[in-house]
Design an enzyme around this catalytic site. Structure first.
Site, PDB file in Angstrom:
ATOM      1  N   LYS A   1       0.839  -1.202   0.000  1.00  0.00           N
ATOM      2  CA  LYS A   1       0.000   0.000   0.000  1.00  0.00           C
ATOM      3  C   LYS A   1       0.871   1.248   0.000  1.00  0.00           C
ATOM      4  CE  LYS A   1      -3.729  -2.472   2.243  1.00  0.00           C
ATOM      5  NZ  LYS A   1      -4.296  -2.923   3.507  1.00  0.00           N
TER       6      LYS A   1
ATOM      7  N   GLN B   1      -5.411  -2.000   9.842  1.00  0.00           N
ATOM      8  CA  GLN B   1      -4.990  -3.230   9.154  1.00  0.00           C
ATOM      9  C   GLN B   1      -5.455  -4.453   9.953  1.00  0.00           C
ATOM     10  OE1 GLN B   1      -3.255  -3.198   6.082  1.00  0.00           O
ATOM     11  NE2 GLN B   1      -3.697  -5.379   6.094  1.00  0.00           N
TER      12      GLN B   1
ATOM     13  N   ASP C   1     -12.063   1.631   4.041  1.00  0.00           N
ATOM     14  CA  ASP C   1     -12.274   0.177   3.979  1.00  0.00           C
ATOM     15  C   ASP C   1     -13.763  -0.150   3.892  1.00  0.00           C
ATOM     16  OD1 ASP C   1      -9.943  -1.234   3.769  1.00  0.00           O
ATOM     17  OD2 ASP C   1      -9.597  -1.419   5.931  1.00  0.00           O
TER      18      ASP C   1
END
Ligand code: NAP
Length: 288
Positions: A53, A97, A120
């Site tokens: 990322k 995460q 997300d």
């Protein structure tokens, strides 16, 4: 030979597109889009995904803040961190995460992210938007990647029968709901499904998100189908670590019309889709 749904190619086109748009915004005097990633602990896989990322973000000219906390951190310390990112105007997207250490309350942390920065797409507000098909909700990156792949290759979804294998909150369910919103007739299969092949053989499009190598074999498919393999399992092949999908690629690709490979399919597209979510959140913030 089937059409190969090439996630690397689409990823590279999205990267180019985002780089160009960001460069124009910077030239117009706007700040960089910024994604903050909160990592708790040192899971090898998480560290690897975060590196991907960061690399993608830096190539397109975005800022990526990596907030790395020890696995001894408490919920309240992480909540403080989230709260400060929520109010920081230079941050446009926040992700936590996953997976998290066992003592951490995932739901509380995810819900603490302000929905406009929840790139997300996991907060209840974004999930509500997905359910009600509101404009402007944030779709989880993997589901967005799957829709982008289908769209890129002009694969019609509306009116088609789609089987999604896997019902997780992160992948299976949002993908199924996004496809329903697009007019598909969707069946969701899972570990309790009896005779999986009876369902997959009925489909025009099969999307497998399980993490079980060779779950989808030649008995599950028929000609003219489109297969999207989201599964990623790390296996050792003669001492070399390899990544494999849910689909028995060699057998299935002899039969179907189109197939996404693993690696090189949905995986690379998921990272670019995440940054599309960040860029959309940034555009809203700068009012463009
Ligand atoms: P997950 O939370 O473990 O969910 C797996 C799903 O598969 C569950 O719904 C489970 O059913 C179902 N399942 C398990 N065994 C099955 C079987 N034999 N037949 C049918 N369904 C079965 O995993 P996830 O987070 O959704 O991820 C799924 C896969 O996608 C993993 O391999 C993951 O690494 C990969 N992934 C890839 C990307 C990418 O960018 N390519 C992104 C995210 C995830 P139950 O609900 O009944 O247990």
């Amino acid at each position: 030979m089937p059409l190969i749904l090439d996630g690397k190619k689409i990823n590279s086109e999205i990267r180019q597109d985002l780089s160009t748009r960001i460069a124009i915004n910077l030239a117009d005097g706007f700040a960089k889009p910024c994604l903050a990633i909160i990592q708790i602990g040192n899971t090898k896989e998480s560290t690897k995904y975060i590196e991907h990322k960061k690399k993608f973000g830096h190539t397109i000219g975005a800022e990526v803040l990596h907030i790395h906390l020890p696995d001894t951190v408490s919920d309240s310390e992480v909540l403080k961190e989230i709260s400060s990112l929520n109010t920081d105007d230079s941050v446009h997207g926040i992700i936590i995460q996953l997976p998290l250490p066992k003592h951490i309350d995932r739901d509380v942390l995810v819900e603490a992210v302000i929905s406009s920065k929840d790139v997300d797409g996991l907060t209840s507000e974004n999930i509500r938007g997905l359910w009600t098909n509101d404009k402007g909700y944030i779709l989880p990156a993997t589901a967005r990647a799957i829709l982008t792949m289908l769209d890129y290759y002009d694969i019609q979804v509306s009116g088609k029968k789609v089987v999604v294998v896997g019902r997780s909150t992160l992948v299976g369910k949002p993908t199924a709901m996004a496809l329903i919103n697009k007019g598909a007739t969707v069946t969701v299969c899972h570990s309790g499904t009896v005779k999986l092949a009876d369902h997959t053989l009925e489909a025009d499009i099969i999307i497998s998100a399980v993490g079980f190598p060779r779950l989808i074999d030649e008995h599950c498919v028929r000609p003219h189908q489109v297969i999207i393999d989201v599964g990623t399992t790390f296996i050792k092949d003669e001492e070399v670590e390899k990544i494999t999908g849910d689909v028995d690629y060699n057998a299935v690709s002899q039969i179907v019309a189109a197939i996404s490979p693993v690696p090189g399919g949905v995986g690379p597209l998921t990272v670019s889709s995440l940054f599309q979510n960040v860029y959309d959140a940034y555009l809203k913030k700068i009012g463009k």
